[in-house]
Design an enzyme around this catalytic site. Sequence first.
Site, PDB file in Angstrom:
ATOM      1  NE  ARG A  50      39.026 -81.336  16.736  1.00  0.00           N
ATOM      2  CZ  ARG A  50      37.779 -80.933  16.979  1.00  0.00           C
ATOM      3  NH1 ARG A  50      37.467 -80.390  18.147  1.00  0.00           N
ATOM      4  NH2 ARG A  50      36.841 -81.031  16.060  1.00  0.00           N
TER       5      ARG A  50
ATOM      6  CE  LYS B 154      34.517 -89.478   9.907  1.00  0.00           C
ATOM      7  NZ  LYS B 154      33.791 -88.327  10.474  1.00  0.00           N
TER       8      LYS B 154
ATOM      9  CG  ASP C 188      38.193 -89.448  10.033  1.00  0.00           C
ATOM     10  OD1 ASP C 188      38.301 -90.254  10.983  1.00  0.00           O
ATOM     11  OD2 ASP C 188      37.667 -88.318  10.142  1.00  0.00           O
TER      12      ASP C 188
ATOM     13  CG  ASP D  53      34.907 -88.947  13.598  1.00  0.00           C
ATOM     14  OD1 ASP D  53      35.864 -88.961  12.803  1.00  0.00           O
ATOM     15  OD2 ASP D  53      33.716 -88.873  13.246  1.00  0.00           O
TER      16      ASP D  53
HETATM   17  N1  BES Z   1      37.189 -85.511   8.704  1.00  0.00           N
HETATM   18  C1  BES Z   1      36.126 -85.159   9.563  1.00  0.00           C
HETATM   19  C2  BES Z   1      35.387 -83.897   9.128  1.00  0.00           C
HETATM   20  C3  BES Z   1      34.668 -83.992   7.800  1.00  0.00           C
HETATM   21  C4  BES Z   1      33.340 -84.343   7.747  1.00  0.00           C
HETATM   22  C5  BES Z   1      35.326 -83.659   6.637  1.00  0.00           C
HETATM   23  C6  BES Z   1      32.697 -84.411   6.535  1.00  0.00           C
HETATM   24  C7  BES Z   1      34.670 -83.711   5.422  1.00  0.00           C
HETATM   25  C8  BES Z   1      33.349 -84.081   5.378  1.00  0.00           C
HETATM   26  C9  BES Z   1      36.640 -84.926  10.974  1.00  0.00           C
HETATM   27  O1  BES Z   1      37.742 -85.684  11.340  1.00  0.00           O
HETATM   28  C10 BES Z   1      35.552 -85.280  11.903  1.00  0.00           C
HETATM   29  O2  BES Z   1      35.196 -86.416  11.943  1.00  0.00           O
HETATM   30  N2  BES Z   1      35.047 -84.300  12.631  1.00  0.00           N
HETATM   31  C11 BES Z   1      33.992 -84.500  13.536  1.00  0.00           C
HETATM   32  C12 BES Z   1      34.311 -83.713  14.777  1.00  0.00           C
HETATM   33  C13 BES Z   1      33.412 -84.029  15.939  1.00  0.00           C
HETATM   34  C14 BES Z   1      33.680 -85.417  16.427  1.00  0.00           C
HETATM   35  C15 BES Z   1      33.668 -83.028  17.019  1.00  0.00           C
HETATM   36  C16 BES Z   1      32.706 -84.013  12.893  1.00  0.00           C
HETATM   37  O3  BES Z   1      32.747 -83.047  12.133  1.00  0.00           O
HETATM   38  O4  BES Z   1      31.676 -84.642  13.105  1.00  0.00           O
HETATM   39 ZN    ZN Z   2      38.935 -86.298   9.818  1.00  0.00          ZN
HETATM   40 MN    MN Z   3      37.203 -87.577  12.100  1.00  0.00          MN
END
Ligand code: BES
Ligand code: ZN
Ligand code: MN
Length: 483
Positions: free
Chosen positions: A340, A266, A259, A336
Amino acid sequence: MNYLSAAQNLDTLRTPCLVTNLTIAKQIAQQAGSSESFRRETQDFKDDPGHYLCIQLGGRVARLLIMGGAETCSAAKFRNMANVMAKALLDMPIAQAAVYLLQAKVDEQDLGWKAQTLMQAMSHASYRFEHHKSQSKPASAIKRLKLLADPADLKPLRHEVRLGNALHEGLQLTKDLGNEPPNVCTPNYLLAQARKLARHEKVSLSQLDEKKMTELGMGAFMAVSQGSDNPGRMIILRYSGAPKSQPPIALVGKGITFDTGGISLKPPPGMDEMKFDMCGAAAVLGATKAAVEAQLPINLITVVAAAENMPSGRATRPGDIVKSASGQTIEILNTDAEGRLVLCDALTHVQTLKPRLIVDVATLTGACIVALGTHASGLYANDDKLAEDLLAAGERCGDRSWRLPLWDEYQTALKSNFADMANVGGKGAGSVTAACFLSRFVKKTPWAHLDIAGSAFHGGAAKGASGRPVPMLFNFLAAQGQK
Ligand code: BES
Ligand code: ZN
Ligand code: MN
């Protein structure tokens, strides 16, 4: 690691190492005519949890590993003792050991709990991931652990040991998949691993490639996958351990093999840890492996939504609107929030297979780590009974979750001016709004969602997959099989 059971017959026991409490150790030393040296060596020994002592005896029982406070203790102390035991055994130059600790009185816990706790501790402590080291450390010698019990308890113990061996295999698979680097563990790699599971006569595999998913209208999944040169896969495993008439349980896993965040890229620090973004997929595959190994009397469908989230000329832009397989449209405000998107199409698809309940597992949000840290997985459910069963299953094996709300009030955060919903909510409650998003794709089936962003892997010096929530899922499936 291989777990075995046997009757505790101290008169004939032959082992390179017996793990037991101080009282029994003394008895054995006496039998061996070593009372005097035993007294000397244990003189300063503190018979408290956390302390242990290894004594060389020679003869039938070559060593005694004495565990402090092992006669009566709390569940937490017993668990800690199991971990201490496992570490000590792994340091010894022995291929097997016998454990005489099941007679311990542990607050509110039965024989099965004690046996599972000892086996799980050993499974975790013995885990190594060194496929990519050119020089690996010498492996620990110990390969077998024999649990000793009163002859009257032998039958239930045999059953527990079978479960322990199965869980060991599942944990191993889940950790290995999580730890593999993202250039190895791609969606196709996950498919190949699922194929291995499908070699079992009661397991079959089918899969949807990108062409098929596009035909099925899975625009949400494809919005994530289209930016990557590694093609996405929807992997579907079916295990038939019960009569056909029994509706299946469904497990769905987020399998983002890396990701980057996509165009909503990121920041660099810690981005390598996003190889763990397929730990939900790894967990459902591991739980499936354990269920198959244990031959649980259930029908199970396991769906893995495998894709890579990359920025590229073909990647989704913030602002793009896509149509999911459910027909609902989604404005992708942040690429990101991809988990979902792959999951909503997987959830729509799995409902066509008519499961009696669905549990999805995903490293879904950083916000879940803010809320719960690493000790608990976040649990959401549209069904109280299912939530209770999952909470209880995790409580039993120390792989716990904590229920968070799915109230309608939170749903408003997902409002979009241009589509049926946005893929992100506002500032607060990021784990809740992610769960709310998923809930819109589940119709009547009892459904639970586990946000394992904090529990599935360790960062820092101990970086690596934890194997969670495989123990919880396996306990849950085993309990479902008993109904
Ligand atoms: N894979 C990440 C969530 C994550 C973060 C898992 C740290 C394990 C450790 C997910 O896809 C993500 O990036 N989520 C975002 C959502 C936001 C953009 C609403 C997040 O948590 O920042
Ligand atoms: Zn993710
Ligand atoms: Mn993500």
